[in-house]
Design a protein around this motif. Sequence first.
Motif, PDB file in Angstrom:
ATOM      1  N   THR A  99      -4.460  -4.343  10.582  1.00 15.72           N
ATOM      2  CA  THR A  99      -5.086  -3.952  11.852  1.00 15.72           C
ATOM      3  C   THR A  99      -4.064  -3.878  12.988  1.00 15.72           C
ATOM      4  O   THR A  99      -2.915  -4.304  12.831  1.00 15.72           O
ATOM      5  N   PHE A 100      -4.491  -3.349  14.109  1.00 16.37           N
ATOM      6  CA  PHE A 100      -3.594  -3.154  15.242  1.00 16.37           C
ATOM      7  C   PHE A 100      -3.446  -4.414  16.086  1.00 16.37           C
ATOM      8  O   PHE A 100      -2.373  -4.709  16.585  1.00 16.37           O
ATOM      9  N   THR A 101      -4.519  -5.166  16.256  1.00 17.55           N
ATOM     10  CA  THR A 101      -4.467  -6.327  17.141  1.00 17.55           C
ATOM     11  C   THR A 101      -4.665  -7.663  16.437  1.00 17.55           C
ATOM     12  O   THR A 101      -4.421  -8.695  17.034  1.00 17.55           O
ATOM     13  N   HIS A 102      -5.146  -7.649  15.210  1.00 13.01           N
ATOM     14  CA  HIS A 102      -5.482  -8.874  14.478  1.00 13.01           C
ATOM     15  C   HIS A 102      -6.461  -9.722  15.293  1.00 13.01           C
ATOM     16  O   HIS A 102      -6.355 -10.945  15.367  1.00 13.01           O
ATOM     17  N   SER A 103      -7.418  -9.070  15.880  1.00 17.32           N
ATOM     18  CA  SER A 103      -8.401  -9.743  16.723  1.00 17.32           C
ATOM     19  C   SER A 103      -9.306 -10.648  15.896  1.00 17.32           C
ATOM     20  O   SER A 103      -9.784 -10.254  14.827  1.00 17.32           O
ATOM     21  N   PRO A 104      -9.593 -11.853  16.399  1.00 16.35           N
ATOM     22  CA  PRO A 104     -10.544 -12.715  15.699  1.00 16.35           C
ATOM     23  C   PRO A 104     -11.958 -12.124  15.703  1.00 16.35           C
ATOM     24  O   PRO A 104     -12.803 -12.539  14.927  1.00 16.35           O
ATOM     25  N   PHE A 105     -12.178 -11.124  16.556  1.00 16.56           N
ATOM     26  CA  PHE A 105     -13.488 -10.479  16.643  1.00 16.56           C
ATOM     27  C   PHE A 105     -13.579  -9.218  15.795  1.00 16.56           C
ATOM     28  O   PHE A 105     -14.607  -8.552  15.791  1.00 16.56           O
ATOM     29  N   PHE A 106     -12.510  -8.881  15.061  1.00 16.48           N
ATOM     30  CA  PHE A 106     -12.485  -7.681  14.234  1.00 16.48           C
ATOM     31  C   PHE A 106     -13.727  -7.550  13.348  1.00 16.48           C
ATOM     32  O   PHE A 106     -14.348  -6.491  13.316  1.00 16.48           O
ATOM     33  N   PRO A 107     -14.145  -8.609  12.635  1.00 16.29           N
ATOM     34  CA  PRO A 107     -15.315  -8.467  11.758  1.00 16.29           C
ATOM     35  C   PRO A 107     -16.635  -8.282  12.498  1.00 16.29           C
ATOM     36  O   PRO A 107     -17.642  -7.958  11.884  1.00 16.29           O
ATOM     37  N   LEU A 108     -16.633  -8.485  13.801  1.00 17.02           N
ATOM     38  CA  LEU A 108     -17.872  -8.380  14.580  1.00 17.02           C
ATOM     39  C   LEU A 108     -18.018  -7.029  15.268  1.00 17.02           C
ATOM     40  O   LEU A 108     -19.009  -6.794  15.955  1.00 17.02           O
ATOM     41  N   ARG A 109     -17.044  -6.157  15.091  1.00 16.43           N
ATOM     42  CA  ARG A 109     -17.027  -4.893  15.803  1.00 16.43           C
ATOM     43  C   ARG A 109     -17.603  -3.769  14.943  1.00 16.43           C
ATOM     44  O   ARG A 109     -17.756  -3.899  13.736  1.00 16.43           O
ATOM     45  N   GLY A 110     -17.866  -2.643  15.585  1.00 13.54           N
ATOM     46  CA  GLY A 110     -18.460  -1.494  14.915  1.00 13.54           C
ATOM     47  C   GLY A 110     -17.447  -0.622  14.197  1.00 13.54           C
ATOM     48  O   GLY A 110     -16.232  -0.837  14.257  1.00 13.54           O
ATOM     49  N   LYS A 111     -17.978   0.400  13.543  1.00 13.46           N
ATOM     50  CA  LYS A 111     -17.168   1.292  12.714  1.00 13.46           C
ATOM     51  C   LYS A 111     -16.058   1.985  13.501  1.00 13.46           C
ATOM     52  O   LYS A 111     -14.939   2.114  13.016  1.00 13.46           O
ATOM     53  N   GLU A 112     -16.342   2.433  14.701  1.00 13.57           N
ATOM     54  CA  GLU A 112     -15.333   3.143  15.488  1.00 13.57           C
ATOM     55  C   GLU A 112     -14.139   2.244  15.786  1.00 13.57           C
ATOM     56  O   GLU A 112     -12.989   2.661  15.700  1.00 13.57           O
ATOM     57  N   TYR A 113     -14.429   1.008  16.163  1.00  9.03           N
ATOM     58  CA  TYR A 113     -13.372   0.046  16.467  1.00  9.03           C
ATOM     59  C   TYR A 113     -12.548  -0.249  15.213  1.00  9.03           C
ATOM     60  O   TYR A 113     -11.311  -0.227  15.254  1.00  9.03           O
ATOM     61  N   VAL A 114     -13.217  -0.549  14.108  1.00 11.06           N
ATOM     62  CA  VAL A 114     -12.535  -0.860  12.851  1.00 11.06           C
ATOM     63  C   VAL A 114     -11.651   0.312  12.440  1.00 11.06           C
ATOM     64  O   VAL A 114     -10.475   0.136  12.100  1.00 11.06           O
ATOM     65  N   SER A 115     -12.201   1.514  12.509  1.00 10.67           N
ATOM     66  CA  SER A 115     -11.445   2.712  12.143  1.00 10.67           C
ATOM     67  C   SER A 115     -10.231   2.906  13.044  1.00 10.67           C
ATOM     68  O   SER A 115      -9.127   3.205  12.569  1.00 10.67           O
ATOM     69  N   ALA A 116     -10.407   2.721  14.347  1.00 10.50           N
ATOM     70  CA  ALA A 116      -9.301   2.896  15.288  1.00 10.50           C
ATOM     71  C   ALA A 116      -8.192   1.874  15.042  1.00 10.50           C
ATOM     72  O   ALA A 116      -7.001   2.212  15.108  1.00 10.50           O
ATOM     73  N   GLU A 117      -8.557   0.630  14.757  1.00 13.71           N
ATOM     74  CA  GLU A 117      -7.561  -0.416  14.487  1.00 13.71           C
ATOM     75  C   GLU A 117      -6.690  -0.041  13.276  1.00 13.71           C
ATOM     76  O   GLU A 117      -5.479  -0.272  13.281  1.00 13.71           O
ATOM     77  N   ILE A 118      -7.318   0.515  12.275  1.00  9.27           N
ATOM     78  CA  ILE A 118      -6.589   0.900  11.062  1.00  9.27           C
ATOM     79  C   ILE A 118      -5.750   2.147  11.320  1.00  9.27           C
ATOM     80  O   ILE A 118      -4.566   2.192  10.978  1.00  9.27           O
ATOM     81  N   THR A 119      -6.348   3.138  11.941  1.00  6.16           N
ATOM     82  CA  THR A 119      -5.652   4.406  12.192  1.00  6.16           C
ATOM     83  C   THR A 119      -4.458   4.220  13.124  1.00  6.16           C
ATOM     84  O   THR A 119      -3.380   4.772  12.879  1.00  6.16           O
ATOM     85  N   MET A 120      -4.629   3.439  14.191  1.00 11.44           N
ATOM     86  CA  MET A 120      -3.514   3.207  15.117  1.00 11.44           C
ATOM     87  C   MET A 120      -2.341   2.534  14.413  1.00 11.44           C
ATOM     88  O   MET A 120      -1.177   2.879  14.651  1.00 11.44           O
ATOM     89  N   THR A 121      -2.637   1.585  13.536  1.00 13.49           N
ATOM     90  CA  THR A 121      -1.571   0.901  12.794  1.00 13.49           C
ATOM     91  C   THR A 121      -0.867   1.874  11.862  1.00 13.49           C
ATOM     92  O   THR A 121       0.363   1.914  11.794  1.00 13.49           O
ATOM     93  N   ASP A 122      -1.640   2.677  11.157  1.00 18.80           N
ATOM     94  CA  ASP A 122      -1.062   3.658  10.245  1.00 18.80           C
ATOM     95  C   ASP A 122      -0.196   4.658  11.013  1.00 18.80           C
ATOM     96  O   ASP A 122       0.889   5.029  10.555  1.00 18.80           O
ATOM     97  N   ASP A 123      -0.642   5.069  12.186  1.00 19.27           N
ATOM     98  CA  ASP A 123       0.130   6.018  12.996  1.00 19.27           C
ATOM     99  C   ASP A 123       1.479   5.425  13.409  1.00 19.27           C
ATOM    100  O   ASP A 123       2.514   6.101  13.343  1.00 19.27           O
ATOM    101  N   VAL A 124       1.477   4.170  13.849  1.00 22.19           N
ATOM    102  CA  VAL A 124       2.723   3.513  14.268  1.00 22.19           C
ATOM    103  C   VAL A 124       3.673   3.384  13.084  1.00 22.19           C
ATOM    104  O   VAL A 124       4.861   3.723  13.180  1.00 22.19           O
ATOM    105  N   VAL A 125       3.168   2.914  11.968  1.00 24.57           N
ATOM    106  CA  VAL A 125       4.026   2.712  10.795  1.00 24.57           C
ATOM    107  C   VAL A 125       4.563   4.046  10.283  1.00 24.57           C
ATOM    108  O   VAL A 125       5.759   4.175   9.994  1.00 24.57           O
ATOM    109  N   SER A 126       3.715   5.054  10.210  1.00 28.47           N
ATOM    110  CA  SER A 126       4.184   6.351   9.697  1.00 28.47           C
ATOM    111  C   SER A 126       5.188   7.005  10.643  1.00 28.47           C
ATOM    112  O   SER A 126       6.103   7.702  10.198  1.00 28.47           O
ATOM    113  N   LEU A 127       5.062   6.756  11.938  1.00 24.78           N
ATOM    114  CA  LEU A 127       6.021   7.272  12.911  1.00 24.78           C
ATOM    115  C   LEU A 127       7.430   6.745  12.609  1.00 24.78           C
ATOM    116  O   LEU A 127       8.412   7.471  12.730  1.00 24.78           O
TER     117      LEU A 127
END
Length: 191
Positions: A99-127
């Motif tokens: 994930t992007f932030t390793h938030s303790p609230f990650f499991p409590l968030r919705g699909k958009e948030y979960v997806s964004a956390e994963i996508t942002m991390t993938d974007d940084v790493v692939s860059l």
Amino acid sequence: FWIVAILICAALIAYLAYASACISSGVYLKALCKGDPARNAVALTFDDGPDDVMTPKVLDVLKRHGVQAAFFVVGSKAEKHPEIIRRIKEEGHLIGCHTFTHSPFFPLRGKEYVSAEITMTDDVVSLHTGSRMKFFRPPFGVTNPVIGKTVTGQGYVTVGWSIRSLDTMTGRSREDVAGKVGKQLHNGAVI
């Protein structure tokens, strides 16, 4: 009747807690938590980095011993330390999403948030590596239906563990951590 209803509710709550908190449960998504027990090998995994002090030290030890490992990185930390991300990749280690932030609230968030956390991390790493990640490890190993659907829908393979070192717990010495891991070692372990 009420006692039976209360017992059923308690059992359901216990099951849902187990399903969420135990990554190896496989209830919400399947996670690779062990390797081939016929092979005399283990998989080393590291979470929560890269850290500009510890990660290079870990990489030095791995290089000195010719060992490959998996690093599940936090996107915001990868963004701060692109040189370490490049080094992890150049030295042949696997890089997975944590994930992007390793938030303790990650499991409590919705699909958009979960997806964004994963996508942002993938974007940084692939860059910084030129490669997209294929593996994912949820913070704290906690899963739920939203995380399961999102991760699976984005095509990631989830990786758990069969031995959890609990090395981040305060007050534990290196010897305590090594002893705990050593007592549980087995062929195919994911540490």
